[in-house]
Write a protein that holds these residues in place. Structure first.
Motif, PDB file in Angstrom:
ATOM      1  N   ILE A  47       0.845  -1.192   0.000  1.00 16.59           N
ATOM      2  CA  ILE A  47       0.000   0.000   0.000  1.00 16.59           C
ATOM      3  C   ILE A  47       0.879   1.241   0.000  1.00 16.59           C
ATOM      4  O   ILE A  47       1.793   1.363   0.806  1.00 16.59           O
ATOM      5  N   TYR A  48       0.592   2.160  -0.923  1.00 13.90           N
ATOM      6  CA  TYR A  48       1.387   3.381  -1.071  1.00 13.90           C
ATOM      7  C   TYR A  48       0.809   4.564  -0.298  1.00 13.90           C
ATOM      8  O   TYR A  48       1.542   5.409   0.184  1.00 13.90           O
ATOM      9  N   SER A  49      -0.503   4.661  -0.223  1.00 17.66           N
ATOM     10  CA  SER A  49      -1.143   5.745   0.523  1.00 17.66           C
ATOM     11  C   SER A  49      -2.481   5.260   1.074  1.00 17.66           C
ATOM     12  O   SER A  49      -3.100   4.362   0.516  1.00 17.66           O
ATOM     13  N   VAL A  50      -2.892   5.879   2.182  1.00 17.42           N
ATOM     14  CA  VAL A  50      -4.120   5.482   2.872  1.00 17.42           C
ATOM     15  C   VAL A  50      -5.003   6.708   3.052  1.00 17.42           C
ATOM     16  O   VAL A  50      -4.519   7.796   3.341  1.00 17.42           O
ATOM     17  N   HIS A  51      -6.289   6.522   2.869  1.00 14.65           N
ATOM     18  CA  HIS A  51      -7.282   7.567   3.126  1.00 14.65           C
ATOM     19  C   HIS A  51      -8.057   7.149   4.372  1.00 14.65           C
ATOM     20  O   HIS A  51      -8.788   6.168   4.345  1.00 14.65           O
ATOM     21  N   MET A  52      -7.889   7.886   5.443  1.00 14.86           N
ATOM     22  CA  MET A  52      -8.554   7.551   6.707  1.00 14.86           C
ATOM     23  C   MET A  52      -9.981   8.098   6.685  1.00 14.86           C
ATOM     24  O   MET A  52     -10.237   9.225   7.090  1.00 14.86           O
ATOM     25  N   THR A  53     -10.911   7.310   6.203  1.00 17.98           N
ATOM     26  CA  THR A  53     -12.283   7.777   6.048  1.00 17.98           C
ATOM     27  C   THR A  53     -13.148   7.510   7.271  1.00 17.98           C
ATOM     28  O   THR A  53     -14.057   8.274   7.557  1.00 17.98           O
ATOM     29  N   ILE A  54     -12.905   6.448   7.988  1.00 15.27           N
ATOM     30  CA  ILE A  54     -13.808   6.034   9.051  1.00 15.27           C
ATOM     31  C   ILE A  54     -13.384   6.594  10.400  1.00 15.27           C
ATOM     32  O   ILE A  54     -14.173   7.175  11.117  1.00 15.27           O
ATOM     33  N   ALA A  55     -12.150   6.438  10.764  1.00 10.58           N
ATOM     34  CA  ALA A  55     -11.637   6.965  12.031  1.00 10.58           C
ATOM     35  C   ALA A  55     -10.186   7.391  11.792  1.00 10.58           C
ATOM     36  O   ALA A  55      -9.433   6.704  11.120  1.00 10.58           O
ATOM     37  N   LYS A  56      -9.830   8.509  12.346  1.00  9.74           N
ATOM     38  CA  LYS A  56      -8.492   9.078  12.155  1.00  9.74           C
ATOM     39  C   LYS A  56      -7.544   8.530  13.219  1.00  9.74           C
ATOM     40  O   LYS A  56      -7.981   8.137  14.302  1.00  9.74           O
ATOM     41  N   PRO A  57      -6.228   8.528  12.956  1.00  8.06           N
ATOM     42  CA  PRO A  57      -5.276   8.032  13.962  1.00  8.06           C
ATOM     43  C   PRO A  57      -5.367   8.776  15.283  1.00  8.06           C
ATOM     44  O   PRO A  57      -5.123   8.218  16.346  1.00  8.06           O
ATOM     45  N   TRP A  58      -5.733  10.056  15.249  1.00  8.54           N
ATOM     46  CA  TRP A  58      -5.834  10.831  16.477  1.00  8.54           C
ATOM     47  C   TRP A  58      -7.129  10.550  17.235  1.00  8.54           C
ATOM     48  O   TRP A  58      -7.384  11.138  18.267  1.00  8.54           O
ATOM     49  N   ASP A  59      -7.942   9.629  16.726  1.00  3.29           N
ATOM     50  CA  ASP A  59      -9.084   9.152  17.496  1.00  3.29           C
ATOM     51  C   ASP A  59      -8.647   8.126  18.545  1.00  3.29           C
ATOM     52  O   ASP A  59      -9.448   7.731  19.387  1.00  3.29           O
ATOM     53  N   CYS A  60      -7.374   7.684  18.483  1.00  5.68           N
ATOM     54  CA  CYS A  60      -6.795   6.783  19.486  1.00  5.68           C
ATOM     55  C   CYS A  60      -7.626   5.516  19.682  1.00  5.68           C
ATOM     56  O   CYS A  60      -8.033   5.175  20.796  1.00  5.68           O
ATOM     57  N   LEU A  61      -7.878   4.810  18.610  1.00  2.00           N
ATOM     58  CA  LEU A  61      -8.669   3.590  18.709  1.00  2.00           C
ATOM     59  C   LEU A  61      -7.973   2.559  19.575  1.00  2.00           C
ATOM     60  O   LEU A  61      -6.754   2.508  19.662  1.00  2.00           O
ATOM     61  N   THR A  62      -8.771   1.714  20.185  1.00  3.53           N
ATOM     62  CA  THR A  62      -8.237   0.636  20.996  1.00  3.53           C
ATOM     63  C   THR A  62      -8.636  -0.687  20.363  1.00  3.53           C
ATOM     64  O   THR A  62      -9.405  -0.738  19.411  1.00  3.53           O
ATOM     65  N   GLN A  63      -8.116  -1.763  20.907  1.00  6.34           N
ATOM     66  CA  GLN A  63      -8.494  -3.081  20.419  1.00  6.34           C
ATOM     67  C   GLN A  63      -9.988  -3.296  20.578  1.00  6.34           C
ATOM     68  O   GLN A  63     -10.606  -3.997  19.795  1.00  6.34           O
ATOM     69  N   ASP A  64     -10.593  -2.654  21.578  1.00  3.60           N
ATOM     70  CA  ASP A  64     -12.045  -2.763  21.772  1.00  3.60           C
ATOM     71  C   ASP A  64     -12.800  -2.312  20.532  1.00  3.60           C
ATOM     72  O   ASP A  64     -13.817  -2.871  20.175  1.00  3.60           O
ATOM     73  N   TYR A  65     -12.282  -1.275  19.867  1.00  3.15           N
ATOM     74  CA  TYR A  65     -12.944  -0.774  18.659  1.00  3.15           C
ATOM     75  C   TYR A  65     -12.977  -1.863  17.601  1.00  3.15           C
ATOM     76  O   TYR A  65     -13.993  -2.114  16.980  1.00  3.15           O
ATOM     77  N   ASN A  66     -11.850  -2.522  17.395  1.00  6.73           N
ATOM     78  CA  ASN A  66     -11.793  -3.546  16.357  1.00  6.73           C
ATOM     79  C   ASN A  66     -12.700  -4.720  16.700  1.00  6.73           C
ATOM     80  O   ASN A  66     -13.236  -5.364  15.815  1.00  6.73           O
ATOM     81  N   THR A  67     -12.880  -5.007  17.972  1.00  2.52           N
ATOM     82  CA  THR A  67     -13.762  -6.097  18.383  1.00  2.52           C
ATOM     83  C   THR A  67     -15.214  -5.758  18.081  1.00  2.52           C
ATOM     84  O   THR A  67     -15.967  -6.590  17.605  1.00  2.52           O
ATOM     85  N   THR A  68     -15.606  -4.506  18.325  1.00  2.33           N
ATOM     86  CA  THR A  68     -17.001  -4.122  18.120  1.00  2.33           C
ATOM     87  C   THR A  68     -17.290  -3.705  16.680  1.00  2.33           C
ATOM     88  O   THR A  68     -18.438  -3.653  16.281  1.00  2.33           O
ATOM     89  N   HIS A  69     -16.272  -3.383  15.913  1.00  6.92           N
ATOM     90  CA  HIS A  69     -16.447  -2.962  14.524  1.00  6.92           C
ATOM     91  C   HIS A  69     -15.616  -3.883  13.616  1.00  6.92           C
ATOM     92  O   HIS A  69     -14.781  -3.437  12.857  1.00  6.92           O
ATOM     93  N   ILE A  70     -15.861  -5.163  13.717  1.00  2.63           N
ATOM     94  CA  ILE A  70     -15.027  -6.184  13.085  1.00  2.63           C
ATOM     95  C   ILE A  70     -15.028  -6.099  11.557  1.00  2.63           C
ATOM     96  O   ILE A  70     -14.151  -6.621  10.904  1.00  2.63           O
ATOM     97  N   ARG A  71     -15.964  -5.362  10.973  1.00 11.77           N
ATOM     98  CA  ARG A  71     -16.006  -5.281   9.509  1.00 11.77           C
ATOM     99  C   ARG A  71     -14.840  -4.477   8.936  1.00 11.77           C
ATOM    100  O   ARG A  71     -14.655  -4.431   7.740  1.00 11.77           O
TER     101      ARG A  71
END
Length: 144
Positions: A47-71
């Motif tokens: 991957i050369y570039s990424v577009h952060m459309t859903i959540a930005k890095p400064w939203d400080c996601l946790t593993q809990d986010y990935n568990t509840t938003h597994i898609r």
């Protein structure tokens, strides 16, 4: 007038759905091909570039986010890489601790603090982003 269509999984990649639903309810590939490449299977190294459309890095996601938003399984991988690049930049400026990776959550490289009083919304679960301090004695800070 020349144009070139780039692979959407490698350029401006995002964690959105592979197929899009039309108004009639039919599932179609955004590139209008009969079958779609599943971008979730694209290795980060391709991957050369990424577009952060859903959540930005400064939203400080946790593993809990990935568990509840597994898609969106690739989201934390994109965020981890963003924080790694920021850490490398700070190291080059001489304002980051070189041993920070050993002492903090590897997903955030120390850029997100677990604060009990931080809002626990659908993204952060009590983490708060720590803005970049620029090398000119921290006089300017990044804006969210």
């Amino acid at each position: 007038n020349t144009s070139l269509e780039l692979n959407r999984c490698q350029h401006c990649a995002n964690v959105g759905r592979t197929y899009l639903k039309t108004k009639s309810g039919e599932m179609k590939c955004p590139t209008m091909e009969k079958t779609c490449q599943d971008c979730m299977n694209t290795p980060l190294s391709d991957i050369y570039s990424v577009h952060m459309t859903i959540a930005k890095p400064w939203d400080c996601l946790t593993q809990d986010y990935n568990t509840t938003h597994i898609r969106y399984p690739k989201l934390l991988e994109f965020h981890r890489e963003w924080h790694r690049v920021r850490h490398d930049l700070e190291l080059s400026w001489g304002i980051a601790q070189s041993d920070v990776v050993e002492s903090v959550d590897l997903r955030h490289y120390g850029h997100c603090a677990n604060r009990p009083d931080a809002p626990k919304d659908k993204f952060t679960y009590g983490y708060e982003y720590i803005p970049i301090k620029f090398p000119n004695n921290g006089a300017a800070e990044s804006k969210r």
